[in-house]
Scaffold this motif. Structure first.
Motif, PDB file in Angstrom:
ATOM      1  N   UNK A  79       0.796  -1.218   0.000  1.00 17.52           N
ATOM      2  CA  UNK A  79       0.000   0.000   0.000  1.00 17.52           C
ATOM      3  C   UNK A  79       0.833   1.274   0.000  1.00 17.52           C
ATOM      4  N   UNK A  80       2.145   1.121  -0.014  1.00 20.25           N
ATOM      5  CA  UNK A  80       2.962   2.306  -0.231  1.00 20.25           C
ATOM      6  C   UNK A  80       2.897   2.714  -1.693  1.00 20.25           C
ATOM      7  N   UNK A  81       2.441   1.784  -2.525  1.00 15.68           N
ATOM      8  CA  UNK A  81       2.379   2.068  -3.962  1.00 15.68           C
ATOM      9  C   UNK A  81       1.083   2.781  -4.301  1.00 15.68           C
ATOM     10  N   UNK A  82       1.147   3.537  -5.369  1.00 13.90           N
ATOM     11  CA  UNK A  82      -0.058   4.266  -5.781  1.00 13.90           C
ATOM     12  C   UNK A  82      -0.353   3.984  -7.249  1.00 13.90           C
ATOM     13  N   UNK A  83      -1.626   4.203  -7.599  1.00 14.86           N
ATOM     14  CA  UNK A  83      -2.037   4.212  -9.003  1.00 14.86           C
ATOM     15  C   UNK A  83      -1.624   2.981  -9.778  1.00 14.86           C
ATOM     16  N   UNK A  84      -0.959   3.206 -10.892  1.00 10.68           N
ATOM     17  CA  UNK A  84      -0.599   2.127 -11.807  1.00 10.68           C
ATOM     18  C   UNK A  84       0.245   1.060 -11.130  1.00 10.68           C
ATOM     19  N   UNK A  85       1.149   1.503 -10.253  1.00  8.52           N
ATOM     20  CA  UNK A  85       2.059   0.544  -9.619  1.00  8.52           C
ATOM     21  C   UNK A  85       1.292  -0.422  -8.741  1.00  8.52           C
ATOM     22  N   UNK A  86       0.322   0.124  -7.997  1.00  9.60           N
ATOM     23  CA  UNK A  86      -0.512  -0.734  -7.154  1.00  9.60           C
ATOM     24  C   UNK A  86      -1.313  -1.691  -8.029  1.00  9.60           C
ATOM     25  N   UNK A  87      -1.831  -1.180  -9.135  1.00  9.21           N
ATOM     26  CA  UNK A  87      -2.622  -2.021 -10.043  1.00  9.21           C
ATOM     27  C   UNK A  87      -1.782  -3.204 -10.515  1.00  9.21           C
ATOM     28  N   UNK A  88      -0.517  -2.936 -10.878  1.00 10.24           N
ATOM     29  CA  UNK A  88       0.338  -4.006 -11.385  1.00 10.24           C
ATOM     30  C   UNK A  88       0.618  -5.039 -10.303  1.00 10.24           C
ATOM     31  N   UNK A  89       0.900  -4.568  -9.093  1.00 11.74           N
ATOM     32  CA  UNK A  89       1.212  -5.503  -8.011  1.00 11.74           C
ATOM     33  C   UNK A  89      -0.002  -6.361  -7.654  1.00 11.74           C
ATOM     34  N   UNK A  90      -1.201  -5.744  -7.583  1.00 11.85           N
ATOM     35  CA  UNK A  90      -2.386  -6.530  -7.247  1.00 11.85           C
ATOM     36  C   UNK A  90      -2.707  -7.517  -8.365  1.00 11.85           C
ATOM     37  N   UNK A  91      -2.459  -7.097  -9.601  1.00 16.28           N
ATOM     38  CA  UNK A  91      -2.639  -8.005 -10.732  1.00 16.28           C
ATOM     39  C   UNK A  91      -1.711  -9.209 -10.587  1.00 16.28           C
ATOM     40  N   UNK A  92      -0.469  -8.926 -10.249  1.00 16.98           N
ATOM     41  CA  UNK A  92       0.500 -10.009 -10.038  1.00 16.98           C
ATOM     42  C   UNK A  92       0.057 -10.924  -8.924  1.00 16.98           C
ATOM     43  N   UNK A  93      -0.474 -10.339  -7.867  1.00 12.46           N
ATOM     44  CA  UNK A  93      -0.944 -11.144  -6.745  1.00 12.46           C
ATOM     45  C   UNK A  93      -2.054 -12.107  -7.188  1.00 12.46           C
ATOM     46  N   UNK A  94      -3.009 -11.558  -7.940  1.00  8.24           N
ATOM     47  CA  UNK A  94      -4.121 -12.391  -8.409  1.00  8.24           C
ATOM     48  C   UNK A  94      -3.617 -13.574  -9.220  1.00  8.24           C
ATOM     49  N   UNK A  95      -2.624 -13.323 -10.075  1.00 13.30           N
ATOM     50  CA  UNK A  95      -2.074 -14.392 -10.908  1.00 13.30           C
ATOM     51  C   UNK A  95      -1.339 -15.423 -10.050  1.00 13.30           C
ATOM     52  N   UNK A 105      -9.072 -15.900 -13.471  1.00 16.03           N
ATOM     53  CA  UNK A 105      -7.922 -15.245 -14.096  1.00 16.03           C
ATOM     54  C   UNK A 105      -8.106 -13.738 -14.130  1.00 16.03           C
ATOM     55  N   UNK A 106      -7.152 -13.108 -14.745  1.00 15.25           N
ATOM     56  CA  UNK A 106      -7.090 -11.664 -14.848  1.00 15.25           C
ATOM     57  C   UNK A 106      -8.357 -11.058 -15.460  1.00 15.25           C
ATOM     58  N   UNK A 107      -8.945 -11.770 -16.449  1.00 18.74           N
ATOM     59  CA  UNK A 107     -10.146 -11.246 -17.102  1.00 18.74           C
ATOM     60  C   UNK A 107     -11.315 -11.121 -16.123  1.00 18.74           C
ATOM     61  N   UNK A 108     -11.359 -12.051 -15.171  1.00 21.03           N
ATOM     62  CA  UNK A 108     -12.399 -11.991 -14.153  1.00 21.03           C
ATOM     63  C   UNK A 108     -12.269 -10.711 -13.329  1.00 21.03           C
ATOM     64  N   UNK A 109     -11.031 -10.393 -12.917  1.00 19.74           N
ATOM     65  CA  UNK A 109     -10.796  -9.156 -12.170  1.00 19.74           C
ATOM     66  C   UNK A 109     -11.215  -7.950 -12.988  1.00 19.74           C
ATOM     67  N   UNK A 110     -10.830  -7.973 -14.262  1.00 21.29           N
ATOM     68  CA  UNK A 110     -11.167  -6.844 -15.135  1.00 21.29           C
ATOM     69  C   UNK A 110     -12.682  -6.674 -15.229  1.00 21.29           C
ATOM     70  N   UNK A 111     -13.398  -7.811 -15.356  1.00 17.66           N
ATOM     71  CA  UNK A 111     -14.851  -7.731 -15.475  1.00 17.66           C
ATOM     72  C   UNK A 111     -15.442  -6.997 -14.270  1.00 17.66           C
ATOM     73  N   UNK A 112     -14.894  -7.267 -13.081  1.00 18.55           N
ATOM     74  CA  UNK A 112     -15.426  -6.614 -11.869  1.00 18.55           C
ATOM     75  C   UNK A 112     -15.055  -5.131 -11.872  1.00 18.55           C
ATOM     76  N   UNK A 113     -13.807  -4.836 -12.273  1.00 13.78           N
ATOM     77  CA  UNK A 113     -13.377  -3.425 -12.339  1.00 13.78           C
ATOM     78  C   UNK A 113     -14.276  -2.645 -13.299  1.00 13.78           C
ATOM     79  N   UNK A 114     -14.612  -3.279 -14.434  1.00 15.25           N
ATOM     80  CA  UNK A 114     -15.469  -2.604 -15.415  1.00 15.25           C
ATOM     81  C   UNK A 114     -16.819  -2.259 -14.792  1.00 15.25           C
TER      82      UNK A 114
END
Lengths: 328, 260
Positions: free
Chosen positions: A115-131, A236-245
């Motif tokens: 949570x020290x990360x912001x914006x895009x960086x946080x998005x990338x890390x959480x994406x990595x976590x999901x994978x 997978x990642x698409x599932x996360x995206x569907x919720x974000x959408x």
């Protein structure tokens, strides 16, 4: 102060879902399945809205939390099996809670260091976590690995799905509609000012992640006992995206809008299937002029999303507020 | 005055405060004293280190050397939000409101510092919660009324005029019930009339809430008009300190502002 009769509304919602649940055997199985999906996506979108919308932390890991909850609940009910109706209700509730709690722990584990990360960086890390979560389940033989895990009991019913959806909406709304909860929005609006105004921003962000992950875990449990089959690929990642959408389309930080978006985006592919998926409905194939669409329904779905995003980037369901412009 | 009386009268005491950014010493060996209910001005040319001093006091930066005592206890190493809870609130040079929240909610948010209940209260929404929210709402409205912002209470902060935003930022800081209020260039971008109003407002705040104010300001008219004591910084070093008259006549200050 809006949101006055909150607890009463929650009880009414719970009562209604119990009522519908009792008459559920009259409802078509396919319709019921779609309804369950709607409830599950309401839980997912509303809980993600607490993280992405209200607190402004762009997370792409919601499917990961969902997977943790789904697999946990499924393993528990598979282990303890079918009992009499009352005991199985209690077992299912316990399994859902356990899934939610484990997902919340995962939320805490991801939250604290990232949570020290912001914006895009946080998005990338959480994406990595999901994978990572997905790959772990894929390599875990105990839950079937890539072959998937059959869930023996279809415990998910109307009461649990929409009862949990009501609880999710209640908790998120109750949190945000309080002096304490305005802190979430303060963190989103200006983190530096929030910190200077005495708000422990780290704690707020972690709280949002833990609460959001908890409900994603519950949704995972409901999903597992509705489809009765889990594959790592389903998270997978698409599932996360569907919720974000759903959150973006509903309008960040606008719970009623997000609920509507969850309903709409769950129905949309189903509606297209009904209109065009003639290969699954041979009787209708001949008389249906749009049969050529066939499996392109997902392309249409994507195109619709693009059009919606282009025309209403602020969200489909954000209405103009009073005081849009400076009052005299 | 006896020694103990002096200590009790000191609200904030910074000693030998130093901070470096790379090779640049932004603030060097600064001693700063603010007494209770005192209005102190901190002035200096551009880049003198005024805002850095603010950031040191509020915990945004950690000093490389030196000590900051607030109410007799060190605040060095504390997180900004803890320092605010202990009684130092600030405004920002470039306004930082919670822009999507209403005027009312901007102020209300800060009251979470004084909440007795926690998350469970908010979730259960029992009598205690409703009573507390009600009393907070009353106090917020009371504050807004003092500063004539109550008519705008439901407007989003971003829709306010510049002057109102400045005022709202001060009200929000006061909601933290600070003992020391730090104002970072509140007169920036104001015209002469607004500056006069601002001077009156700052004086009023100090008297009404019985707090100390540290004012960082570029505008000489404002600083000389209301401050009881002025500290002048240049290149991170204190070059003068005293009453407005003493500072005005100090040759070092004249040199710093006008060049040798």
């Amino acid at each position: 102060m809006r949101f006055r009769h909150a607890k009463l509304l929650l009880l009414v919602a719970l009562g209604l879902s119990l009522l519908v649940s009792l008459g559920a055997d009259r409802i078509d199985a396919y319709v019921l399945f779609v309804l369950y999906n709607i409830g599950i996506y309401i839980i997912l979108a509303v809980s993600l809205n607490l993280i992405n919308g209200y607190t402004g932390q762009f997370s792409l890991g919601h499917a990961g939390f969902m997977a943790v909850g789904g697999y946990t609940a499924a393993v528990i009910t598979n282990q303890f099996g079918a009992l009499n109706p009352f005991a199985s209700g209690a077992l299912f509730f316990g399994a859902l809670l356990a899934g939610g709690l484990l997902a919340a722990v995962a939320g805490l584990l991801v939250g604290l260091p990232t949570l020290r990360l912001k914006g895009d960086y946080l998005a990338i890390v959480t994406l990595g976590f999901g994978e990572i979560i997905r790959v772990i389940f894929q390599n875990m033989d105990r839950v079937g690995g890539a072959r998937g895990l059959s869930v023996m009991h279809g415990y998910t019913n109307f009461f649990w799905t929409f009862g949990m959806a009501a609880v999710t909406v209640y908790v998120v709304t109750a949190l945000v509609h309080s002096t304490y909860g305005r802190g979430f929005i303060a963190v989103r609006d200006d983190e530096i000012a929030a910190e200077a105004m005495g708000i422990n921003t780290t704690k707020y962000k972690v709280t949002a992640f833990v609460v959001g992950a908890f409900f994603a875990g519950i949704a995972g449990g409901l999903y597992a006992h509705s489809t009765q089959f889990l594959t790592p690929g389903g998270f997978n990642f698409m599932q996360s995206i569907a919720i974000v959408v759903m959150v973006i389309l509903g309008g960040m930080g606008n719970t009623p809008g997000v609920i509507l978006a969850a309903i709409l985006l769950t129905l949309l592919p189903e509606g297209l299937r009904w209109m065009a998926g003639v290969e699954h409905l041979p009787g209708i194939a001949k008389m249906h002029p749009l049969g050529w669409i066939g499996d392109t329904r997902m392309i249409i779905y994507s195109l619709l999303l693009i059009v919606l995003m282009l025309t209403r980037p602020q969200g489909l369901f954000i209405w103009r507020r009073k005081f849009r412009n400076a009052p005299p | 005055m006896t020694a103990t009386a002096t200590i009790e009268n000191d609200l904030l005491k910074a000693e030998r405060l130093t901070i470096r950014f790379g090779g640049l010493t932004a603030v060097s060996n600064l001693d700063l004293l603010i007494r209770r209910n005192e209005l102190v001005g901190l002035i200096g040319p551009n880049g003198a280190g005024k805002t850095t001093v603010f950031n040191l006091i509020t915990g945004v930066y950690q000093p490389a050397e030196g000590e900051i005592l607030f109410d007799g206890q060190s605040v060095v190493g504390s997180k900004p939000y803890r320092i605010t809870a202990r009684g130092i609130a600030r405004t920002f040079q470039n306004i930082r409101l919670f822009s999507s929240l209403s005027v009312f909610d901007n102020v209300r948010t800060v009251f979470h510092l004084h909440l007795r209940g926690d998350v469970r209260h908010a979730l259960w929404r029992g009598r205690a919660f409703l009573d507390e929210e009600k009393s907070i709402a009353d106090r917020v409205v009371e504050l807004l009324e003092i500063f004539h912002l109550e008519k705008l209470r439901d407007a989003p902060a971003k829709s306010l005029s510049y002057g109102d935003q400045r005022r709202l930022e001060i009200v929000r800081a006061l909601a933290a019930q600070p003992k020391l209020l730090l104002l970072d260039e509140p007169a920036a971008g104001m015209n002469a009339n607004e500056k006069t109003d601002l001077m009156r407002l700052i004086q009023f705040i100090k008297d009404r809430f019985r707090i100390s104010v540290l004012l960082v300001e570029h505008d000489m008219q404002v600083v000389m008009g209301i401050c009881e004591r002025i500290v002048v910084l240049d290149y991170g070093v204190k070059i003068a300190e005293g009453t407005p008259d003493e500072v005005r006549k100090n040759p070092k200050v004249v040199a710093a502002y006008l060049g040798d």
